[in-house]
Scaffold this active site. Sequence first.
Site, mmCIF file in Angstrom:
data_model
loop_
_atom_site.group_PDB
_atom_site.id
_atom_site.type_symbol
_atom_site.label_atom_id
_atom_site.label_comp_id
_atom_site.label_asym_id
_atom_site.label_seq_id
_atom_site.Cartn_x
_atom_site.Cartn_y
_atom_site.Cartn_z
ATOM 1 N N ARG A 15 0.839 -1.190 0.000
ATOM 2 C CA ARG A 15 0.000 0.000 0.000
ATOM 3 C C ARG A 15 0.884 1.254 0.000
ATOM 4 O O ARG A 15 2.083 1.182 0.256
ATOM 5 C CB ARG A 15 -0.921 0.011 1.228
ATOM 6 C CG ARG A 15 -2.027 -1.008 1.180
ATOM 7 C CD ARG A 15 -2.789 -1.082 2.494
ATOM 8 N NE ARG A 15 -1.995 -1.682 3.560
ATOM 9 C CZ ARG A 15 -2.415 -1.836 4.823
ATOM 10 N NH1 ARG A 15 -3.620 -1.421 5.167
ATOM 11 N NH2 ARG A 15 -1.634 -2.402 5.722
ATOM 12 N N LYS A 75 1.676 2.023 7.312
ATOM 13 C CA LYS A 75 2.042 1.244 8.495
ATOM 14 C C LYS A 75 3.024 2.019 9.372
ATOM 15 O O LYS A 75 3.663 2.967 8.940
ATOM 16 C CB LYS A 75 2.660 -0.105 8.084
ATOM 17 C CG LYS A 75 1.675 -1.046 7.422
ATOM 18 C CD LYS A 75 0.469 -1.358 8.323
ATOM 19 C CE LYS A 75 0.835 -2.204 9.518
ATOM 20 N NZ LYS A 75 -0.329 -2.466 10.397
ATOM 21 N N TYR A 94 -0.946 4.501 10.631
ATOM 22 C CA TYR A 94 -1.343 3.532 11.651
ATOM 23 C C TYR A 94 -0.141 3.269 12.554
ATOM 24 O O TYR A 94 0.936 2.922 12.062
ATOM 25 C CB TYR A 94 -1.776 2.205 11.013
ATOM 26 C CG TYR A 94 -3.095 2.249 10.288
ATOM 27 C CD1 TYR A 94 -4.282 2.496 10.975
ATOM 28 C CD2 TYR A 94 -3.172 2.019 8.923
ATOM 29 C CE1 TYR A 94 -5.505 2.528 10.308
ATOM 30 C CE2 TYR A 94 -4.381 2.045 8.253
ATOM 31 C CZ TYR A 94 -5.543 2.303 8.957
ATOM 32 O OH TYR A 94 -6.747 2.338 8.297
ATOM 33 N N HIS A 96 -0.610 1.710 16.202
ATOM 34 C CA HIS A 96 -0.880 0.560 17.073
ATOM 35 C C HIS A 96 0.190 0.443 18.163
ATOM 36 O O HIS A 96 0.806 -0.602 18.357
ATOM 37 C CB HIS A 96 -0.960 -0.739 16.252
ATOM 38 C CG HIS A 96 -2.039 -0.716 15.201
ATOM 39 N ND1 HIS A 96 -3.374 -0.772 15.527
ATOM 40 C CD2 HIS A 96 -1.985 -0.631 13.848
ATOM 41 C CE1 HIS A 96 -4.102 -0.724 14.413
ATOM 42 N NE2 HIS A 96 -3.287 -0.628 13.379
ATOM 43 N N GLU A 118 -5.709 4.995 13.724
ATOM 44 C CA GLU A 118 -6.645 4.082 14.394
ATOM 45 C C GLU A 118 -7.364 4.677 15.590
ATOM 46 O O GLU A 118 -8.323 4.086 16.103
ATOM 47 C CB GLU A 118 -5.938 2.785 14.821
ATOM 48 C CG GLU A 118 -4.939 2.912 15.948
ATOM 49 C CD GLU A 118 -3.533 3.267 15.497
ATOM 50 O OE1 GLU A 118 -2.610 3.176 16.323
ATOM 51 O OE2 GLU A 118 -3.366 3.643 14.312
ATOM 52 N N LEU A 240 -12.012 -5.187 19.328
ATOM 53 C CA LEU A 240 -11.218 -3.964 19.341
ATOM 54 C C LEU A 240 -11.563 -3.117 20.550
ATOM 55 O O LEU A 240 -12.731 -2.846 20.822
ATOM 56 C CB LEU A 240 -11.482 -3.138 18.072
ATOM 57 C CG LEU A 240 -10.834 -1.752 18.035
ATOM 58 C CD1 LEU A 240 -9.324 -1.878 17.876
ATOM 59 C CD2 LEU A 240 -11.429 -0.905 16.914
ATOM 60 N N ASP A 270 -2.818 -6.525 15.308
ATOM 61 C CA ASP A 270 -2.156 -5.224 15.404
ATOM 62 C C ASP A 270 -2.226 -4.647 16.811
ATOM 63 O O ASP A 270 -1.392 -3.813 17.189
ATOM 64 C CB ASP A 270 -2.784 -4.224 14.428
ATOM 65 C CG ASP A 270 -2.196 -4.332 13.032
ATOM 66 O OD1 ASP A 270 -0.998 -4.635 12.918
ATOM 67 O OD2 ASP A 270 -2.928 -4.123 12.059
ATOM 68 N N ARG A 279 0.857 -14.556 17.592
ATOM 69 C CA ARG A 279 2.097 -13.814 17.346
ATOM 70 C C ARG A 279 2.034 -13.339 15.906
ATOM 71 O O ARG A 279 1.551 -14.054 15.021
ATOM 72 C CB ARG A 279 3.349 -14.649 17.597
ATOM 73 C CG ARG A 279 3.475 -15.931 16.802
ATOM 74 C CD ARG A 279 4.804 -16.621 17.065
ATOM 75 N NE ARG A 279 4.899 -17.928 16.437
ATOM 76 C CZ ARG A 279 5.224 -18.135 15.162
ATOM 77 N NH1 ARG A 279 5.481 -17.096 14.375
ATOM 78 N NH2 ARG A 279 5.285 -19.357 14.667
ATOM 79 N N VAL A 298 -1.552 -12.477 10.311
ATOM 80 C CA VAL A 298 -0.824 -11.491 9.519
ATOM 81 C C VAL A 298 -1.203 -10.089 9.992
ATOM 82 O O VAL A 298 -2.381 -9.739 10.068
ATOM 83 C CB VAL A 298 -1.126 -11.653 8.025
ATOM 84 C CG1 VAL A 298 -0.483 -10.527 7.213
ATOM 85 C CG2 VAL A 298 -0.616 -13.011 7.536
ATOM 86 N N ASN A 300 -0.697 -7.153 8.659
ATOM 87 C CA ASN A 300 -1.128 -6.155 7.663
ATOM 88 C C ASN A 300 -1.925 -6.849 6.570
ATOM 89 O O ASN A 300 -1.589 -6.801 5.389
ATOM 90 C CB ASN A 300 0.068 -5.394 7.085
ATOM 91 C CG ASN A 300 1.060 -6.290 6.368
ATOM 92 O OD1 ASN A 300 1.259 -7.437 6.742
ATOM 93 N ND2 ASN A 300 1.683 -5.776 5.321
#
Length: 357
Positions: A15, A75, A94, A96, A118, A240, A270, A279, A298, A300
């Site tokens: 991205r 990211k 982002y 996190h 976020e 979340l 995340d 993990r 994953v 991302n």
Amino acid sequence: MKVGVVKEIKNNESRVGLTPAGVFELVRAGHTVFVQRSAGEGSGFPDPDYEDAGATLTGSAEAVYAAADMIVKVKEPIAVEYPLIREGQIVFTYFHFASSRELTEAMIASKAICIAYETVEDADGSLPLLTPMSEVAGRMAIQQGAKYLEKPIKGRGVLLGGVPGVPPGKVLILGAGVVGIQAAKMAAGLGAHVTILDINMKRLRYVNDVMPSHVVTELSTAYNIKKHIKTHDLIVGGVLIPGAKAPKLITRDMLKEMQPGTVLVDVAVDQGGCFETTRATTHEDPTYIIDDVVHYCVANMPGAVPYTSTLALTNVTLPYVLKIANLGWEEACARYKDLEKGLNIVRGEILYKEILA
């Protein structure tokens, strides 16, 4: 303002922080935009498109960081980028932070202005800059989960939709937020039997109203989670707590209660993940197995579909980028309370206290 866009270098992250259309709007507003060469190629936006939009192309990330007042990313910065971030520089991406002490400490030390996508929050509590990526990740959770249920990759060998004479697979979704709703839509569309758990009865009533009859809802309790993990083939974690670590809803000992080949997809990775055994993994090496249970974690997920994801993300981030560029971060955050919620770390001070939770 001088705005910088660098090439994302996290594993298999294609991205990009701004599209050529975004660059055009910034340049039209009187700003200068520096774009690292090939930054947009992974998303389908070649360098000539950025040049045509008015960007100044540079050959390195170092040059972009050195020139820009504000860095617009996708990211969080990784270790090799930490030294490039300057005191007082705005980094809009982002972050996190709750899932990474190393990143948090690095950004404190940098004394940069860290505005996190976020945690930008509307008056109704919604998260406008997280929503589109949650939509992508929720849908991908079923797409990927269905794939990893296949036997050659150690799944149960279940086809989610079933076939005539054979019952469909069972999908358990933890959380009826944006991720959960999108995952349920995809799973229901495939014909799977879907159960959604949440602690918010208003959300469950909404799900019950808009979903087909093979999507059922239950209150999320430890008892109900433990009951359902024994019989469901694919479990999606979509819980979340804005800015804070996700709660651990499935513990290590609960894996032994699951059927061999069950697939866990943790979209909350995340924020530390909602499974104790989570993990972070990468698109290059997306899964691992514990107690015969396949984990897909994953960090991302939307990066695997960068064209769709970049357009969806910049649809919502560009108005905020323009506000910051036009007004400066202090005036923009003072004027727009939703953006103010995005201030996580400012000149070495943690402002978003949930990071510490």
